[in-house]
Write a protein that holds these residues in place. Structure first.
Motif, PDB file in Angstrom:
ATOM      1  N   ALA A 315     -28.768  -9.633 -49.175  1.00  8.96           N
ATOM      2  CA  ALA A 315     -29.645  -9.371 -48.027  1.00  8.96           C
ATOM      3  C   ALA A 315     -30.286 -10.656 -47.512  1.00  8.96           C
ATOM      4  O   ALA A 315     -30.560 -10.779 -46.308  1.00  8.96           O
ATOM      5  CB  ALA A 315     -30.719  -8.357 -48.413  1.00  8.96           C
ATOM      6  N   ASP A 316     -30.522 -11.612 -48.406  1.00  8.90           N
ATOM      7  CA  ASP A 316     -31.056 -12.917 -47.969  1.00  8.90           C
ATOM      8  C   ASP A 316     -30.104 -13.593 -46.988  1.00  8.90           C
ATOM      9  O   ASP A 316     -30.538 -14.377 -46.136  1.00  8.90           O
ATOM     10  CB  ASP A 316     -31.266 -13.843 -49.171  1.00  8.90           C
ATOM     11  CG  ASP A 316     -32.413 -13.409 -50.070  1.00  8.90           C
ATOM     12  OD1 ASP A 316     -33.196 -12.536 -49.642  1.00  8.90           O
ATOM     13  OD2 ASP A 316     -32.518 -13.944 -51.191  1.00  8.90           O
ATOM     14  N   VAL A 318     -27.177 -11.854 -45.227  1.00  7.43           N
ATOM     15  CA  VAL A 318     -26.651 -11.030 -44.127  1.00  7.43           C
ATOM     16  C   VAL A 318     -27.690 -10.085 -43.520  1.00  7.43           C
ATOM     17  O   VAL A 318     -27.409  -9.434 -42.511  1.00  7.43           O
ATOM     18  CB  VAL A 318     -25.420 -10.210 -44.584  1.00  7.43           C
ATOM     19  CG1 VAL A 318     -24.332 -11.137 -45.115  1.00  7.43           C
ATOM     20  CG2 VAL A 318     -25.806  -9.170 -45.642  1.00  7.43           C
ATOM     21  N   GLY A 319     -28.864  -9.989 -44.146  1.00  8.07           N
ATOM     22  CA  GLY A 319     -29.887  -9.075 -43.658  1.00  8.07           C
ATOM     23  C   GLY A 319     -29.777  -7.703 -44.292  1.00  8.07           C
ATOM     24  O   GLY A 319     -28.669  -7.228 -44.569  1.00  8.07           O
ATOM     25  N   LYS A 320     -30.924  -7.051 -44.510  1.00  8.44           N
ATOM     26  CA  LYS A 320     -30.935  -5.745 -45.175  1.00  8.44           C
ATOM     27  C   LYS A 320     -30.144  -4.694 -44.408  1.00  8.44           C
ATOM     28  O   LYS A 320     -29.597  -3.757 -44.992  1.00  8.44           O
ATOM     29  CB  LYS A 320     -32.379  -5.279 -45.358  1.00  8.44           C
ATOM     30  CG  LYS A 320     -33.167  -6.076 -46.392  1.00  8.44           C
ATOM     31  CD  LYS A 320     -34.565  -5.503 -46.581  1.00  8.44           C
ATOM     32  CE  LYS A 320     -35.326  -6.292 -47.643  1.00  8.44           C
ATOM     33  NZ  LYS A 320     -36.709  -5.754 -47.840  1.00  8.44           N
ATOM     34  N   GLU A 321     -30.086  -4.847 -43.076  1.00  9.01           N
ATOM     35  CA  GLU A 321     -29.398  -3.848 -42.263  1.00  9.01           C
ATOM     36  C   GLU A 321     -27.894  -3.830 -42.506  1.00  9.01           C
ATOM     37  O   GLU A 321     -27.199  -2.873 -42.129  1.00  9.01           O
ATOM     38  CB  GLU A 321     -29.678  -4.098 -40.777  1.00  9.01           C
ATOM     39  CG  GLU A 321     -29.088  -5.376 -40.208  1.00  9.01           C
ATOM     40  CD  GLU A 321     -29.942  -6.621 -40.459  1.00  9.01           C
ATOM     41  OE1 GLU A 321     -29.629  -7.673 -39.857  1.00  9.01           O
ATOM     42  OE2 GLU A 321     -30.915  -6.540 -41.243  1.00  9.01           O
ATOM     43  N   ASN A 322     -27.360  -4.871 -43.136  1.00  8.15           N
ATOM     44  CA  ASN A 322     -25.931  -4.960 -43.403  1.00  8.15           C
ATOM     45  C   ASN A 322     -25.572  -4.678 -44.861  1.00  8.15           C
ATOM     46  O   ASN A 322     -24.458  -4.963 -45.298  1.00  8.15           O
ATOM     47  CB  ASN A 322     -25.403  -6.339 -43.000  1.00  8.15           C
ATOM     48  CG  ASN A 322     -25.427  -6.540 -41.505  1.00  8.15           C
ATOM     49  OD1 ASN A 322     -24.953  -5.692 -40.751  1.00  8.15           O
ATOM     50  ND2 ASN A 322     -25.988  -7.659 -41.047  1.00  8.15           N
ATOM     51  N   ILE A 323     -26.523  -4.117 -45.605  1.00 15.67           N
ATOM     52  CA  ILE A 323     -26.340  -3.861 -47.030  1.00 15.67           C
ATOM     53  C   ILE A 323     -26.180  -2.371 -47.293  1.00 15.67           C
ATOM     54  O   ILE A 323     -26.902  -1.548 -46.730  1.00 15.67           O
ATOM     55  CB  ILE A 323     -27.547  -4.388 -47.833  1.00 15.67           C
ATOM     56  CG1 ILE A 323     -27.691  -5.903 -47.677  1.00 15.67           C
ATOM     57  CG2 ILE A 323     -27.429  -4.012 -49.301  1.00 15.67           C
ATOM     58  CD1 ILE A 323     -26.548  -6.705 -48.224  1.00 15.67           C
ATOM     59  N   SER A 324     -25.222  -2.024 -48.152  1.00 22.40           N
ATOM     60  CA  SER A 324     -25.059  -0.650 -48.613  1.00 22.40           C
ATOM     61  C   SER A 324     -24.987  -0.639 -50.131  1.00 22.40           C
ATOM     62  O   SER A 324     -24.108  -1.294 -50.715  1.00 22.40           O
ATOM     63  CB  SER A 324     -23.791  -0.015 -48.034  1.00 22.40           C
ATOM     64  OG  SER A 324     -23.513   1.221 -48.679  1.00 22.40           O
ATOM     65  N   GLY A 325     -25.905   0.080 -50.762  1.00 25.62           N
ATOM     66  CA  GLY A 325     -25.898   0.184 -52.217  1.00 25.62           C
ATOM     67  C   GLY A 325     -25.360   1.504 -52.706  1.00 25.62           C
ATOM     68  O   GLY A 325     -25.516   1.854 -53.885  1.00 25.62           O
TER      69      GLY A 325
END
Length: 386
Positions: A315-316, A318-325
């Motif tokens: 996320a640091d 690509v940004g949190k909006e581009n993260i899927s857990g």
């Protein structure tokens, strides 16, 4: 995107490395040129220790942080290509007939080199980064070969992280599946030893082709009639070989394929039923059937907490909006699983603009993802050794 500055300034260099590796692919345990380039670049970047010949053609680099620390974080990339004839028409397409980087391992190697350059120049961490360049991921047991060479005994790691490109058309997206993330796999070879004859007199034969064809269908009943319907298992017969003439019923027929699974009890049941079916066909048809079953990949298990840490590092960049857990498990396999059985860690996927699937002769990996993946790898080391 917040690509790390040293890596961003090295984009042209990383792209050149990637294209060179793509042009000159090497199969598993044959990555002599590739590992030589890796070792040369690590030396150029000022990596503290460089060890070659680990697991035959593997390379390990050691970078020490500028602050004291006992913890050690491993980063792993694979280097081998596939026996596929490239059909991309790229200007940097493979020059080796029948061999292609159709899974993107050239990009993984390049990303880890980018991370190495950043970490060696900044050293803004307390402890040690262990860079693992693995040979022969594509079903040849490269991870197990490195472990046989005492990989984590010689180069201990507290945690280890891997990465794979994802041709999903979503540039810079990063996803992870916690827990059982990728299937284990067994490969099988089945040989039906029948009795040949003239094709005009098949009654004099014990036709192995007819038997093998019937066996293919019966093997699918393992999934439909033996396994609980909510369990996941994939059994694919991928090869059948028999005969050499129009007018001859052959003596033998050979089948080959793979079983994918997520639980030990599932693969144990599938393998037992396969042997029982073959034994039944032997008795029914009066032939001999030899079965060779061998485990090639373990189930890849992502540690839950370390998966979260990996996504925070991603996320640091690509940004949190581009993260899927919450990615779903994949029935494909990956021998990084063998390393995760020894050392806890996590394995993520980084999306790029390509949309042709992996292991396809037209597979394309967008080089723009190289600095992104390299930055994520470097960032997880800095976060975990902060």
């Amino acid at each position: 995107m917040a690509v790390l500055p040293i890596i961003e300034n090295s984009t042209d260099e990383l792209t050149a490395i990637f294209k060179d590796l793509h042009t000159h692919p090497e199969l598993g345990f044959e990555e002599v040129r590739t590992s030589g380039i890796v070792a040369e670049k690590l030396k150029e970047y000022g990596v503290d220790e460089i060890h070659t010949g680990i697991g035959k053609t593997g390379v390990v680099g050691i970078i020490k942080g500028n602050r004291e620390g006992a913890r050690r974080i491993g980063l792993r990339a694979d280097m081998d290509a596939l026996p596929i004839n490239e059909e991309t028409n790229l200007s940097y397409a493979s020059k080796t007939p029948g061999v292609m980087h159709a899974c993107g391992h050239d990009s993984h190697t390049t990303m880890l080199l980018g991370a190495a350059k950043h970490l060696a120049q900044t050293r803004d961490f307390a402890g040690t980064a262990v860079l693992i360049f693995q040979p022969a991921e594509e079903g040849l047991g490269g991870a197990r070969e490195m472990l046989k060479d005492d990989l984590f005994g010689r180069f201990p790691c507290d945690e280890v992280y891997g990465m794979h490109n994802s041709p999903n058309g979503e540039q810079g997206s990063v996803g992870i599946c916690k827990g059982a993330a990728m299937a284990g796999a067994s490969f099988f070879d089945i040989t039906v030893q029948g009795k040949g004859s003239h094709a005009a007199m098949p009654h004099q034969s014990r036709d192995p082709l007819v038997i093998a064809s019937a066996l293919v269908g019966s093997l699918q009943t393992i999934l439909s009639r033996n396994l609980p319907p909510l369990e996941t298992c994939v059994l694919s017969v991928t090869q059948i070989h028999a005969g050499s003439a129009y007018n001859v019923v052959p003596d033998t027929a050979a089948l080959a394929g793979t079983i994918r699974y997520f639980k030990d009890e599932v693969i144990e049941l599938a393998e037992r039923r396969m042997r029982e079916l073959c034994a039944g066909f032997e008795l029914s048809y009066g032939v001999t059937i030899n079965v060779d079953l061998r485990n090639v990949f373990d189930v890849l298990m992502n540690d839950g907490d370390l998966s979260d840490a990996y996504m925070e590092a991603a996320a640091d960049i690509v940004g949190k909006e581009n993260i899927s857990g919450t990615d779903q498990p994949a029935t494909g396999s990956e021998d990084f699983a063998d390393m995760l059985k020894v050392v806890p860690g996590a394995y993520c996927r980084v999306g790029h603009s390509g949309t042709t699937g992996l292991h396809n002769p037209s597979f394309f990996l967008d080089p723009e993802i190289l600095p992104v993946g390299a930055s994520i790898m470097a960032r997880i080391v800095e976060r975990r050794l902060s």
